[in-house]
Write an enzyme that holds these catalytic residues in place. Structure first.
Site, PDB file in Angstrom:
ATOM      1  N   HIS A 104       2.195  -0.827   0.327  1.00  0.00           N
ATOM      2  CA  HIS A 104       3.529  -1.397   0.582  1.00  0.00           C
ATOM      3  C   HIS A 104       4.485  -1.205  -0.589  1.00  0.00           C
ATOM      4  O   HIS A 104       5.673  -1.528  -0.481  1.00  0.00           O
ATOM      5  CB  HIS A 104       3.412  -2.890   0.903  1.00  0.00           C
ATOM      6  CG  HIS A 104       4.431  -3.363   1.888  1.00  0.00           C
ATOM      7  ND1 HIS A 104       5.551  -2.638   2.234  1.00  0.00           N
ATOM      8  CD2 HIS A 104       4.514  -4.499   2.618  1.00  0.00           C
ATOM      9  CE1 HIS A 104       6.276  -3.299   3.113  1.00  0.00           C
ATOM     10  NE2 HIS A 104       5.668  -4.433   3.369  1.00  0.00           N
ATOM     11  N   ASP A 107       7.112   1.239   3.764  1.00  0.00           N
ATOM     12  CA  ASP A 107       7.557   0.011   4.420  1.00  0.00           C
ATOM     13  C   ASP A 107       7.004  -0.072   5.835  1.00  0.00           C
ATOM     14  O   ASP A 107       6.471   0.901   6.383  1.00  0.00           O
ATOM     15  CB  ASP A 107       9.086  -0.058   4.441  1.00  0.00           C
ATOM     16  CG  ASP A 107       9.668  -0.243   3.041  1.00  0.00           C
ATOM     17  OD1 ASP A 107       9.024  -0.933   2.229  1.00  0.00           O
ATOM     18  OD2 ASP A 107      10.745   0.309   2.775  1.00  0.00           O
TER      19      ASP A 107
END
Length: 436
Positions: free
Chosen positions: A408, A412
């Site tokens: 992450h 995204d």
């Protein structure tokens, strides 16, 4: 006499350049044939370059840390026979003395190569800009040693440079600085791992083999480095399964290759990666490296039970037949414990087929330094509601769950979810009229 040139030697078929680590013979100093003149590093190994003949070093054409192409002159020297005779005489006179003191010298030098014993797990980095050779970097990556940990190891090379012997000695001693912390005031708001005295129970002790230790380090490193997020989709593989079942016999007869589901998964992933190139990346400090090749790794169990990841190189440029051939070759070598170093290097994205073990789905850990990893579950018949023009029907379909764990920091939710959905779309929209 005319000056001769010392050239950067060729140190392997794929090696095109080397990094000058350290000049061992200064300008104006004499040497004899076979003396080591310079240390050179490549991405595979550190090399010592011997003198081709006796002579006097005239000029270094490159400074340490310079990257030089193979075949380029790196120094000039003046060949001479007198130097060899003179040095030979010196060696004869001092031979006994050198032999007697060599053991003492080695005893004095050996402790320098060993890291200091850490009592309070504190350390001070002597040089934050310490040069790390390609070989040291390669070994560190294999052993999952971070740059911060490398900086803690005392180096015995010139200017405190870390040498291969220093690193190997450090590893043999159990990496005493592995969990050392900087000797600075602790941040009162920082999270600390609680030191719990857990009851681990009693029973038979099974020592981890070297590969299991490496896997353990790699998994902990990955979870520590990348904030993992996992997304899930399910895919209807009814058409793909029917096509594969109808064509696997002819595929084997025509191409002499088994047609498993793995090549079909690799093909779909390669297509999706081309659609979403920002999945095919890795992190280098504050930079993101977008890979120019799509190399798909496939997590494979070895006979010992350990896991290894052989790699299908440039999967996006291969036909299904070529992918199947490579998958079968790598799988066979894995079963025989005969995979080479090149077979397991260079992956940019990994697939873990947990369905092989009967798992419905999985949450895989990212294979560093990649940005994501796909898990494919078992293909299972289920009753599904199908929307037809004439109305909804309940049909038996071949369904499979897919999960994508992604980093992450750089991927995204939108990118990760869209990429995963694209893989499922390629599998669901398989061309049943495809020729083999």
């Amino acid at each position: 006499m005319a000056e001769d040139q010392l050239l950067m030697p060729k140190m392997g078929e794929s090696i095109t350049e080397g990094t000058i680590l350290n000049w061992l013979v200064a300008e104006g100093v004499s040497f004899e044939e076979g003396d080591i003149l310079v240390e050179v590093a490549t991405d595979k190994v550190d090399n010592e370059v011997p003198a081709p003949s006796s002579g006097v070093m005239k000029k270094h054409l490159f400074e340490p840390n310079s990257v030089v192409a193979v075949g380029t002159a790196i120094a000039t020297y003046e060949a001479t026979e007198e130097v060899a005779v003179e040095k030979k005489a010196q060696h004869e006179v001092t031979n006994k003395k050198s032999a007697s003191t060599s053991q003492k010298a080695s005893k004095k030098i050996a402790p320098m190569a060993k890291p200091m014993v850490v009592q309070n797990t504190a350390f001070t980095v002597p040089n934050g800009n310490l040069f790390i050779s390609p070989l040291i970097k390669s070994i560190a990556q294999q052993q999952h040693i971070s740059y911060e940990e490398l900086a803690r190891i005392p180096g015995t090379g010139k200017d405190g440079r870390l040498r291969k012997s220093d690193l190997m000695q450090y590893i043999e001693e159990g990496r005493p600085y592995k969990f050392a912390q900087p000797s600075v005031q602790p941040d009162p708001t920082a999270y600390r791992i609680p030191q719990l005295n857990l009851d681990k129970g009693t029973g038979k002790i099974v020592e981890m083999d070297r590969m299991r230790q490496m896997i353990a380090d790699h998994m902990v490193y990955s979870k520590h480095t990348s904030p993992h997020v996992t997304a899930y989709v399910e895919a209807d593989l009814t058409e793909l399964v029917a096509w594969r079942n109808a064509n696997k016999k002819n595929f084997l007869e025509k191409h002499q290759q088994k047609l498993t589901f793995t090549p079909l998964f690799v093909e779909a992933v390669a297509k999706a990666v081309k659609d979403f190139p920002m999945i095919n990346v890795s992190v280098d400090g504050k930079n993101i490296i977008v890979k120019e090749h799509i190399n798909v790794g496939m997590a494979t169990a070895l006979p010992s039970g350990n896991l290894i990841v052989p790699v299908v190189k440039d999967a996006d440029q291969k036909t299904l037949v070529e992918i199947a051939s490579e998958v079968n070759r790598l799988s066979a070598l894995a079963r025989e414990n005969k995979l080479s170093g090149d077979d397991i290097k260079g992956s940019t994205f990994t697939i873990s087929n947990v369905g092989t073990f009967g798992s419905v789905m999985g949450t895989p850990i990212i294979n560093q330094p990649e940005a994501a990893i796909l898990a494919t579950g078992i293909i299972k018949k289920r009753a599904e509601v199908m929307e037809r023009p004439e109305g909804d029907t309940i049909e038996i379909r071949q369904m499979m769950y897919l999960s994508l764990s992604f980093d992450h920091r750089i991927v995204d939710g939108y990118l990760g979810g869209s990429f995963l959905r694209r893989i499922a779309d390629y599998l669901e929209q398989f061309d049943v009229n495809r020729k083999i």
